[in-house]
Design a protein around this motif. Structure first.
Motif, PDB file in Angstrom:
ATOM      1  N   ALA A   1      50.101  51.228  28.139  1.00  0.00           N
ATOM      2  CA  ALA A   1      48.565  50.818  27.900  1.00  0.00           C
ATOM      3  C   ALA A   1      48.119  49.589  28.305  1.00  0.00           C
ATOM      4  O   ALA A   1      46.941  49.356  28.578  1.00  0.00           O
ATOM      5  CB  ALA A   1      48.720  50.941  26.217  1.00  0.00           C
ATOM      6  N   ARG A   2      48.844  48.734  28.559  1.00  0.00           N
ATOM      7  CA  ARG A   2      48.630  47.313  29.123  1.00  0.00           C
ATOM      8  C   ARG A   2      48.409  47.320  30.706  1.00  0.00           C
ATOM      9  O   ARG A   2      47.305  46.597  31.140  1.00  0.00           O
ATOM     10  CB  ARG A   2      49.582  46.293  28.573  1.00  0.00           C
ATOM     11  CG  ARG A   2      49.220  44.982  28.998  1.00  0.00           C
ATOM     12  CD  ARG A   2      50.163  43.769  28.295  1.00  0.00           C
ATOM     13  NE  ARG A   2      51.643  43.749  28.961  1.00  0.00           N
ATOM     14  CZ  ARG A   2      52.320  43.021  28.427  1.00  0.00           C
ATOM     15  NH1 ARG A   2      52.253  42.052  27.612  1.00  0.00           N
ATOM     16  NH2 ARG A   2      53.645  43.112  29.165  1.00  0.00           N
TER      17      ARG A   2
ATOM     18  N   LYS B   1      40.856  46.530  20.279  1.00  0.00           N
ATOM     19  CA  LYS B   1      40.880  46.527  21.604  1.00  0.00           C
ATOM     20  C   LYS B   1      41.048  44.997  21.998  1.00  0.00           C
ATOM     21  O   LYS B   1      41.012  44.609  23.078  1.00  0.00           O
ATOM     22  CB  LYS B   1      39.526  46.875  22.321  1.00  0.00           C
ATOM     23  CG  LYS B   1      39.253  48.485  21.978  1.00  0.00           C
ATOM     24  CD  LYS B   1      40.428  49.480  21.952  1.00  0.00           C
ATOM     25  CE  LYS B   1      40.008  50.601  21.683  1.00  0.00           C
ATOM     26  NZ  LYS B   1      41.247  51.690  22.031  1.00  0.00           N
ATOM     27  N   GLN B   2      41.587  44.229  21.165  1.00  0.00           N
ATOM     28  CA  GLN B   2      42.046  42.774  21.372  1.00  0.00           C
ATOM     29  C   GLN B   2      43.314  42.843  21.967  1.00  0.00           C
ATOM     30  O   GLN B   2      44.435  43.347  21.578  1.00  0.00           O
ATOM     31  CB  GLN B   2      42.046  42.043  20.307  1.00  0.00           C
ATOM     32  CG  GLN B   2      40.529  41.818  19.509  1.00  0.00           C
ATOM     33  CD  GLN B   2      40.630  40.628  18.535  1.00  0.00           C
ATOM     34  OE1 GLN B   2      41.245  39.841  18.516  1.00  0.00           O
ATOM     35  NE2 GLN B   2      39.785  40.733  17.600  1.00  0.00           N
ATOM     36  N   LEU B   3      43.368  42.112  23.144  1.00  0.00           N
ATOM     37  CA  LEU B   3      44.530  42.146  23.972  1.00  0.00           C
ATOM     38  C   LEU B   3      45.729  41.388  23.279  1.00  0.00           C
ATOM     39  O   LEU B   3      46.819  41.850  23.359  1.00  0.00           O
ATOM     40  CB  LEU B   3      44.299  41.372  25.545  1.00  0.00           C
ATOM     41  CG  LEU B   3      45.764  41.577  26.604  1.00  0.00           C
ATOM     42  CD1 LEU B   3      45.812  43.108  26.694  1.00  0.00           C
ATOM     43  CD2 LEU B   3      45.154  40.782  27.756  1.00  0.00           C
ATOM     44  N   SER B   4      45.247  40.383  22.658  1.00  0.00           N
ATOM     45  CA  SER B   4      46.337  39.668  21.871  1.00  0.00           C
ATOM     46  C   SER B   4      47.119  40.404  20.805  1.00  0.00           C
ATOM     47  O   SER B   4      48.357  40.271  20.755  1.00  0.00           O
ATOM     48  CB  SER B   4      45.670  38.583  20.995  1.00  0.00           C
ATOM     49  OG  SER B   4      44.826  39.013  19.887  1.00  0.00           O
ATOM     50  N   TYR B   5      46.607  41.411  20.229  1.00  0.00           N
ATOM     51  CA  TYR B   5      47.527  42.412  19.380  1.00  0.00           C
ATOM     52  C   TYR B   5      48.126  43.158  19.910  1.00  0.00           C
ATOM     53  O   TYR B   5      49.175  43.332  19.707  1.00  0.00           O
ATOM     54  CB  TYR B   5      46.374  43.180  18.432  1.00  0.00           C
ATOM     55  CG  TYR B   5      45.544  42.499  17.532  1.00  0.00           C
ATOM     56  CD1 TYR B   5      46.263  41.533  16.516  1.00  0.00           C
ATOM     57  CD2 TYR B   5      44.114  42.813  17.305  1.00  0.00           C
ATOM     58  CE1 TYR B   5      45.367  41.056  15.529  1.00  0.00           C
ATOM     59  CE2 TYR B   5      43.549  42.070  16.150  1.00  0.00           C
ATOM     60  CZ  TYR B   5      44.182  41.166  15.506  1.00  0.00           C
ATOM     61  OH  TYR B   5      43.448  40.549  14.320  1.00  0.00           O
TER      62      TYR B   5
ATOM     63  N   LEU C   1      46.138  47.587  14.943  1.00  0.00           N
ATOM     64  CA  LEU C   1      45.159  46.564  15.138  1.00  0.00           C
ATOM     65  C   LEU C   1      44.463  46.502  16.713  1.00  0.00           C
ATOM     66  O   LEU C   1      43.415  46.341  16.639  1.00  0.00           O
ATOM     67  CB  LEU C   1      45.624  45.182  14.822  1.00  0.00           C
ATOM     68  CG  LEU C   1      45.635  44.893  13.362  1.00  0.00           C
ATOM     69  CD1 LEU C   1      46.637  43.492  12.908  1.00  0.00           C
ATOM     70  CD2 LEU C   1      44.379  44.616  12.567  1.00  0.00           C
ATOM     71  N   TRP C   2      45.429  46.788  17.608  1.00  0.00           N
ATOM     72  CA  TRP C   2      44.916  46.725  19.022  1.00  0.00           C
ATOM     73  C   TRP C   2      44.066  47.959  19.203  1.00  0.00           C
ATOM     74  O   TRP C   2      42.880  47.774  19.907  1.00  0.00           O
ATOM     75  CB  TRP C   2      45.959  46.609  19.990  1.00  0.00           C
ATOM     76  CG  TRP C   2      45.588  47.311  21.324  1.00  0.00           C
ATOM     77  CD1 TRP C   2      44.814  46.555  22.181  1.00  0.00           C
ATOM     78  CD2 TRP C   2      45.985  48.523  21.865  1.00  0.00           C
ATOM     79  NE1 TRP C   2      44.680  47.491  23.378  1.00  0.00           N
ATOM     80  CE2 TRP C   2      45.233  48.509  23.283  1.00  0.00           C
ATOM     81  CE3 TRP C   2      46.876  49.376  21.523  1.00  0.00           C
ATOM     82  CZ2 TRP C   2      45.518  49.803  23.930  1.00  0.00           C
ATOM     83  CZ3 TRP C   2      46.804  50.529  22.336  1.00  0.00           C
ATOM     84  CH2 TRP C   2      46.357  50.473  23.619  1.00  0.00           C
ATOM     85  N   GLU C   3      44.456  49.116  18.635  1.00  0.00           N
ATOM     86  CA  GLU C   3      43.515  50.175  18.788  1.00  0.00           C
ATOM     87  C   GLU C   3      42.407  50.210  18.208  1.00  0.00           C
ATOM     88  O   GLU C   3      41.356  50.725  18.684  1.00  0.00           O
ATOM     89  CB  GLU C   3      44.563  51.618  18.157  1.00  0.00           C
ATOM     90  CG  GLU C   3      45.658  52.028  18.967  1.00  0.00           C
ATOM     91  CD  GLU C   3      46.453  52.938  18.272  1.00  0.00           C
ATOM     92  OE1 GLU C   3      47.200  53.644  19.220  1.00  0.00           O
ATOM     93  OE2 GLU C   3      46.445  53.096  17.081  1.00  0.00           O
TER      94      GLU C   3
END
Length: 456
Positions: free
Chosen positions: A339-340, A305-309, A300-302
Motif C-alpha cells: 500500500a505504501r 489517507k494520512q501517510l503518518s497513520y 485510520l489510514w484508510e
C-alpha cells in the motif's frame, strides 16, 4: 464436596519467552475445570468468586483451605507464581503444577518440582491434546485428594521438615471473630455478578457483533477493578506503587471500541488509540497490543489517507511479526508495504517496500504450511461444537493468510486453491467478505508495481 482452587491468568496473555499469545480461558474451560470436576471436586478460579470488598480476602482463603490447588504457570504469569508460593507456604501437599510446553526455563525455586505440561496452539487447544491432558489431570487430582497421607509437594515443608502448617480451623475461627467484631469495618454489598459471568456476557455480545453492549460491559468491569484498586490503596498503611491496568482487559476494550464505530468510526478509532496508548505500544513487546495498534492505525489510514497513520501501522505489524513470527502480523505487514509502495514518490524506497513485502510473504507461506503440518484437520465427529468452532476459525485465518501470500507472490493456482479451501470452511460469512476485500485491494496495489521504474 471437596474443592479445587485454580491459580492462573485470565484471558489472552503473551508469553514473552516465545512471543506467542495464549488463550488461558481455553485451558481452563476446555481442560482444567472438566478434569477437576471429573475427579469429583468442585472447581473455581478467582474470577468466579462472588465476593464483597477486596478480592484478596477470598483468594487467600482459597489458597489456604482448598483441598487441592492447580497452578498453571503458562506465560510465566507473575501472579500465578506468587500465589503458588503462598500455597506452598500454607500447605505441605495437594498442590499440582501445570504449564504449557512452550515454557522452557522454569524459575530455580520450582525447577525441581513435578510439573505436568500440555500443548497449546495459542488461540485454541487441539481436541486430542484436550482429552489426553484431561485424563492425566483427573488422575492426578483423584490420587492426591483421596490419599489420606499424601506426599509433600511443597519445597517449604520438604526442606523445613519441622515446620508446622497453620491449623485451618483456628484460622477460620479467627476470621469469623473478626467479621462479627463491632470495630470491624463493614464491607460494601456483594457484587451482583462475578468477573467471569460478566466476561461471558462480553463473549456473547461479541459473537452477536453487538459491539456497543460489549463495550459497556467491559467498561463496567474496568471500573470495578479500578475501584477495587482504590480500596486497596486507601486501606494500605504505606504508599502503594501505582500499577498499570490489566493489558488483556484494555486490549479487549480497545477492540470492541473501534469495532463499535460509535459515535462515528473515526471517533471510535481515536478512543481505541488512547486506550492502547496506555500500554506504550511504541516500546511494547506484547504482540497482541501491537496487532491491535496496527489494526487501528491501518483503518485510520484508510479513512483519512494520512501517510503518518500508514507508517505507524507498518511499524506495529513489523515489530509484531519479528517478535512473534506469526502469519497475522506478517500478512498485514506485507499488505501495508505494498500500500505504501504505490504512494511513495521516491522510487528506490517504493521498490524496497515492494521487495520486502515479497520476502515477508515467503516467510508467511512457510509459517502457514508449518501450522497445517502440526495441526491437521481432526475428525469433526469427535469434537464438541465449541472446540470445532474455535479450531475452524483459526484454521480459516491461517488458510486465508496463506492464500493472500500466494496472491502476492504471483502463484495464482496455489492462491485460488487455498481460497477455495478457506471459503468452503468459513465459519462466518463476514470472514470470507473480509478476505475478499483485502485481496481485491492487494491486487490493485500489485497492479501498480514500482518495479516499472527499474531501468535496464
Amino acid at each position: 464436596m471437596k474443592t479445587c482452587f485454580v491459580v492462573m491468568g485470565f484471558g489472552k496473555k503473551t508469553d514473552f519467552e516465545t512471543g506467542r499469545v495464549l488463550d488461558l480461558d481455553k485451558s481452563y474451560k476446555n481442560m482444567i475445570k472438566p478434569a477437576v470436576e471429573a475427579a469429583g471436586l468442585s472447581c473455581i478460579r478467582a474470577d468466579e468468586i462472588v465476593h464483597s470488598g477486596v478480592i484478596d480476602v477470598p483468594m487467600y482463603d482459597q489458597l489456604l483451605k482448598a483441598d487441592v490447588v492447580v497452578a498453571d504457570l503458562s506465560t510465566s504469569n507473575k501472579n500465578a507464581i506468587y500465589e503458588l508460593g503462598v500455597r506452598h507456604a500454607l500447605r505441605p501437599y495437594t498442590t499440582i503444577i501445570i504449564c504449557e510446553d512452550g515454557f522452557k526455563v522454569f524459575p530455580f525455586d520450582i525447577n525441581h518440582i513435578t510439573i505436568r505440561q500440555y500443548h497449546h496452539l495459542g488461540e485454541d487447544i487441539g481436541f486430542d491434546e484436550v482429552m489426553r491432558f484431561r485424563e492425566q489431570l483427573t488422575k492426578a487430582v483423584k490420587e492426591i485428594s483421596e490419599n489420606s497421607s499424601p506426599d509433600k509437594d511443597s519445597p517449604v515443608y520438604t526442606f523445613l521438615p519441622a515446620l508446622m502448617p497453620p491449623e485451618i480451623e483456628v484460622v477460620r475461627a479467627a476470621a469469623v471473630a473478626a467479621t462479627v467484631s463491632p470495630q470491624a469495618p463493614q464491607p460494601p454489598a456483594a457484587p451482583d455478578q462475578t468477573h467471569s459471568a460478566l466476561m461471558q456476557q462480553v463473549d456473547d455480545a461479541q459473537k452477536k457483533e453487538d459491539w456497543i453492549t460489549a463495550k459497556a460491559l467491559l467498561s463496567t468491569i474496568r471500573n470495578m477493578i479500578n475501584e477495587e484498586v482504590k480500596r486497596k490503596q486507601a486501606g494500605a498503611t504505606v504508599k502503594v506503587i501505582d500499577q498499570p491496568e490489566d493489558p488483556y482487559l484494555l486490549q479487549r476494550l480497545a477492540l470492541v471500541t473501534y469495532k463499535s464505530k460509535f459515535p462515528t468510526e473515526k471517533d471510535a478509532l481515536t478512543e481505541a488509540h488512547h486506550l492502547l496508548n496506555l500500554m506504550n505500544p511504541e516500546t511494547s513487546n506484547d504482540t497482541e497490543t501491537l496487532g491491535l495498534w496496527g489494526s487501528v492505525h491501518k483503518r485510520l489510514w484508510e479513512i483519512t489517507k494520512q501517510l503518518s497513520y500508514l507508517n505507524e501501522a507498518i511499524r506495529a505489524y513489523k515489530r509484531g511479526f519479528y517478535l512473534r513470527n506469526d502469519y497475522y502480523n506478517g500478512i498485514n505487514y506485507a499488505f501495508l508495504l505494498n500500500a505504501r509502495a504505490v504512494q511513495l514518490t521516491d522510487h528506490a524506497e517504493a521498490i524496497t517496500d515492494f521487495i520486502n513485502a515479497r520476502r515477508t510473504r515467503i516467510e508467511v507461506a512457510a509459517i502457514c504450511e508449518e501450522w497445517f503440518e502440526k495441526n491437521p484437520m481432526p475428525d469433526e465427529q469427535k469434537l464438541t461444537p465449541d472446540i470445532l468452532s474455535d479450531y475452524l476459525k483459526t484454521w480459516y485465518w491461517v488458510k486465508a493468510s496463506q492464500a493472500e501470500a500466494f496472491v502476492g507472490l504471483d502463484e495464482d493456482d496455489k492462491a485460488q486453491a487455498a481460497l477455495n479451501a478457506a471459503y468452503a470452511k468459513a465459519p462466518e460469512t463476514w470472514m470470507k467478505n473480509s478476505t475478499e476485500e483485502q485481496i481485491v485491494k492487494l491486487k490493485t496495489f500489485l497492479g501498480d508495481s514500482p518495479l516499472k521504474f527499474i531501468t535496464q
